[in-house]
Scaffold this motif. Structure first.
Motif, PDB file in Angstrom:
ATOM      1  N   SER A  17       1.018  -1.332   0.058  1.00  0.00           N
ATOM      2  CA  SER A  17      -0.024  -0.005  -0.045  1.00  0.00           C
ATOM      3  C   SER A  17       1.006   1.255   0.011  1.00  0.00           C
ATOM      4  O   SER A  17       1.902   1.272   0.570  1.00  0.00           O
ATOM      5  N   ALA A  63      -9.259   1.089 -10.722  1.00  0.00           N
ATOM      6  CA  ALA A  63      -9.009   1.627  -8.999  1.00  0.00           C
ATOM      7  C   ALA A  63     -10.138   1.113  -8.201  1.00  0.00           C
ATOM      8  O   ALA A  63      -9.913   1.026  -7.048  1.00  0.00           O
ATOM      9  N   PHE A  67      -8.268   1.389  -4.467  1.00  0.00           N
ATOM     10  CA  PHE A  67      -8.065   2.751  -4.104  1.00  0.00           C
ATOM     11  C   PHE A  67      -8.970   3.868  -3.559  1.00  0.00           C
ATOM     12  O   PHE A  67     -10.310   3.267  -3.898  1.00  0.00           O
ATOM     13  N   MET A  82      -3.634   3.929  -1.868  1.00  0.00           N
ATOM     14  CA  MET A  82      -3.817   2.836  -2.713  1.00  0.00           C
ATOM     15  C   MET A  82      -3.322   1.383  -2.071  1.00  0.00           C
ATOM     16  O   MET A  82      -2.377   1.350  -1.301  1.00  0.00           O
ATOM     17  N   LEU A  85      -1.525  -3.124  -4.401  1.00  0.00           N
ATOM     18  CA  LEU A  85      -0.919  -2.565  -5.468  1.00  0.00           C
ATOM     19  C   LEU A  85      -0.313  -3.565  -6.286  1.00  0.00           C
ATOM     20  O   LEU A  85       0.136  -4.643  -5.825  1.00  0.00           O
ATOM     21  N   ASP A  89       0.372  -0.918 -11.915  1.00  0.00           N
ATOM     22  CA  ASP A  89      -0.184   0.462 -11.118  1.00  0.00           C
ATOM     23  C   ASP A  89       1.095   1.454 -11.216  1.00  0.00           C
ATOM     24  O   ASP A  89       0.996   2.547 -10.818  1.00  0.00           O
TER      25      ASP A  89
END
Length: 121
Positions: A17, A63, A67, A82, A85, A89
């Motif tokens: 993250s 996303a 996100f 976020m 991941l 990304d």
């Protein structure tokens, strides 16, 4: 001089993250929205997410569910949390805002210089 200053990018392993922050400074009358775009190497810049001062959000399909965008109206800041991941990304993440600098001025779009996010597999 209006500035957007991003922070929080870096290198993270897949599944990790990151939290991006962006602060708008300068003479601002009203913000219409704030958001994040990203640009991967060799690709066009694409929308990640946007948010309006009332809190309504919009996300790219890539996303959604991973996100979270949020706004602090008093501080004129926007955040992008976020999670989960993935290597896809990876890219430069740009903060953007549409705002008016004076009551009589027109809406203008402003961009930050970008912050690099790299996700290793």
């Amino acid at each position: 001089q209006l500035q957007l200053v991003e922070s929080g990018g870096g290198l993270v392993q897949a599944g990790g993250s990151l939290r991006l922050s962006c602060a708008a400074s300068g003479s601002i009358f009203r913000i219409n929205n704030m958001g994040w775009y990203r640009q991967a190497p060799g690709k066009e810049r694409e929308l990640v997410a946007t948010v309006i001062p009332g809190g309504d959000t919009n996300y790219a399909d890539s996303a959604k569910g991973r996100f979270t965008i949020s706004i602090d109206n008093a501080k004129r800041m926007v955040y992008l949390q976020m999670n989960s991941l993935q290597p896809e990304d990876t890219g430069v993440y740009y903060c953007t805002t549409r705002l008016r600098r004076t009551p009589w001025g027109s809406w203008g779009d402003y961009w930050g210089q970008g912050t690099q996010v790299t996700v290793s597999s």
